[in-house]
Write a protein that holds these residues in place. Structure first.
Motif, PDB file in Angstrom:
ATOM      1  N   GLU A  92       0.859  -1.185   0.000  1.00  0.00           N
ATOM      2  CA  GLU A  92       0.000   0.000   0.000  1.00  0.00           C
ATOM      3  C   GLU A  92       0.896   1.235   0.000  1.00  0.00           C
ATOM      4  O   GLU A  92       1.860   1.296   0.761  1.00  0.00           O
ATOM      5  N   THR A 119      -1.317   8.401   5.860  1.00  0.00           N
ATOM      6  CA  THR A 119      -2.403   7.588   5.339  1.00  0.00           C
ATOM      7  C   THR A 119      -1.819   6.452   4.512  1.00  0.00           C
ATOM      8  O   THR A 119      -0.936   6.674   3.689  1.00  0.00           O
ATOM      9  N   SER A 120      -2.321   5.249   4.760  1.00  0.00           N
ATOM     10  CA  SER A 120      -1.943   4.084   3.964  1.00  0.00           C
ATOM     11  C   SER A 120      -3.151   3.163   3.906  1.00  0.00           C
ATOM     12  O   SER A 120      -3.601   2.666   4.942  1.00  0.00           O
ATOM     13  N   GLY A 121      -3.684   2.975   2.717  1.00  0.00           N
ATOM     14  CA  GLY A 121      -4.889   2.157   2.578  1.00  0.00           C
ATOM     15  C   GLY A 121      -6.038   2.771   3.362  1.00  0.00           C
ATOM     16  O   GLY A 121      -6.309   3.962   3.246  1.00  0.00           O
ATOM     17  N   ASP A 122      -6.680   1.955   4.218  1.00  0.00           N
ATOM     18  CA  ASP A 122      -7.805   2.457   5.002  1.00  0.00           C
ATOM     19  C   ASP A 122      -7.387   2.885   6.413  1.00  0.00           C
ATOM     20  O   ASP A 122      -8.214   3.068   7.289  1.00  0.00           O
ATOM     21  N   THR A 123      -6.084   3.059   6.639  1.00  0.00           N
ATOM     22  CA  THR A 123      -5.567   3.444   7.955  1.00  0.00           C
ATOM     23  C   THR A 123      -5.004   4.862   7.901  1.00  0.00           C
ATOM     24  O   THR A 123      -4.256   5.204   6.986  1.00  0.00           O
ATOM     25  N   THR A 124      -5.370   5.666   8.908  1.00  0.00           N
ATOM     26  CA  THR A 124      -4.839   7.024   9.028  1.00  0.00           C
ATOM     27  C   THR A 124      -4.215   7.175  10.405  1.00  0.00           C
ATOM     28  O   THR A 124      -4.804   6.778  11.411  1.00  0.00           O
ATOM     29  N   ARG A 149      -8.752   3.260  12.001  1.00  0.00           N
ATOM     30  CA  ARG A 149      -9.027   2.300  10.945  1.00  0.00           C
ATOM     31  C   ARG A 149     -10.473   1.887  11.110  1.00  0.00           C
ATOM     32  O   ARG A 149     -11.004   1.922  12.225  1.00  0.00           O
ATOM     33  N   GLU A 150     -11.132   1.486  10.068  1.00  0.00           N
ATOM     34  CA  GLU A 150     -12.545   1.134  10.166  1.00  0.00           C
ATOM     35  C   GLU A 150     -12.784   0.189  11.348  1.00  0.00           C
ATOM     36  O   GLU A 150     -12.170  -0.857  11.454  1.00  0.00           O
ATOM     37  N   THR A 153      -9.994   2.554  16.866  1.00  0.00           N
ATOM     38  CA  THR A 153      -9.129   3.713  17.115  1.00  0.00           C
ATOM     39  C   THR A 153      -8.120   3.301  18.169  1.00  0.00           C
ATOM     40  O   THR A 153      -8.490   2.763  19.207  1.00  0.00           O
TER      41      THR A 153
END
Length: 188
Positions: A92, A119-124, A149-150, A153
């Motif tokens: 990613e 930010t990388s993929g769906d992770t901030t 991440r979805e 936290t």
């Protein structure tokens, strides 16, 4: 005297003075080669900067910034509003932004502050400070670290991301909140 004559007299006086100064200078024995030329330290300021650094493993770092100041004495570049992108086939991409930063091209290291967002993929990841060790290929985020991440936290004082192994390690009082859970867990 009319204007044309006054202008002519002024030009002749100027040329005469210039000629006299030249004769005096040449008579002193000085030459252009005798005058030492010393260059001041070369510190530079640049606008609209883009630096690229590739590694032998196929990864590529690109740094873009609004402006940069090169500090010759310590060989570092201080940047305003840096945006860093890291890419490598099969991984990613990593996108990093911050208000300020400093890059040491000799070691490949960087530091960013104060409000860093990774930010990388769906992770901030949010933090006050980011340090990148170019030789070890490790990103360390410090101070009020929050990873979102979805569904999760995570908060920690420090998080280390090893780019070589893709392993993330959080230490120092980690707190995680999972969506739908009754209470956050805490590791000491």
């Amino acid at each position: 005297m009319n204007r044309a004559r006054m202008l002519l007299v002024a030009v002749l006086v100027f040329v005469t003075m210039l000629g006299a100064a030249y004769i005096i200078w040449r008579g002193s024995g000085a030459s252009v080669d005798d005058v030492p030329i010393t260059a001041p330290p070369v510190d530079m300021a640049m606008q609209g900067v883009e630096l690229t650094r590739s590694a032998g493993d196929g990864s590529l770092w690109t740094l873009k910034a609004e402006s940069a100041d090169y500090e010759k004495q310590d060989g570092r570049i201080t940047v305003e509003a840096p945006v860093i992108d890291w890419t490598k086939d099969g991984r990613e991409p990593v996108h990093i932004v911050a208000p300020k930063g400093r890059v040491d091209q000799a070691t490949g290291s960087a530091e960013l502050w104060p409000e860093v967002v990774v930010t990388s993929g769906d992770t901030t990841v949010y933090s006050k400070r980011l340090d990148y060790d170019g030789e070890a290929r490790i990103i360390t985020v410090r101070e009020d670290v929050r990873i979102v991440r979805e569904g999760m936290t995570l908060r920690a004082p420090e998080v280390v991301y090893d780019l070589s192994t893709n392993v993330i390690t959080a230490t120092g009082g980690v707190e995680s909140v999972m969506d739908g859970m009754a209470a956050p867990g805490r590791e000491k």
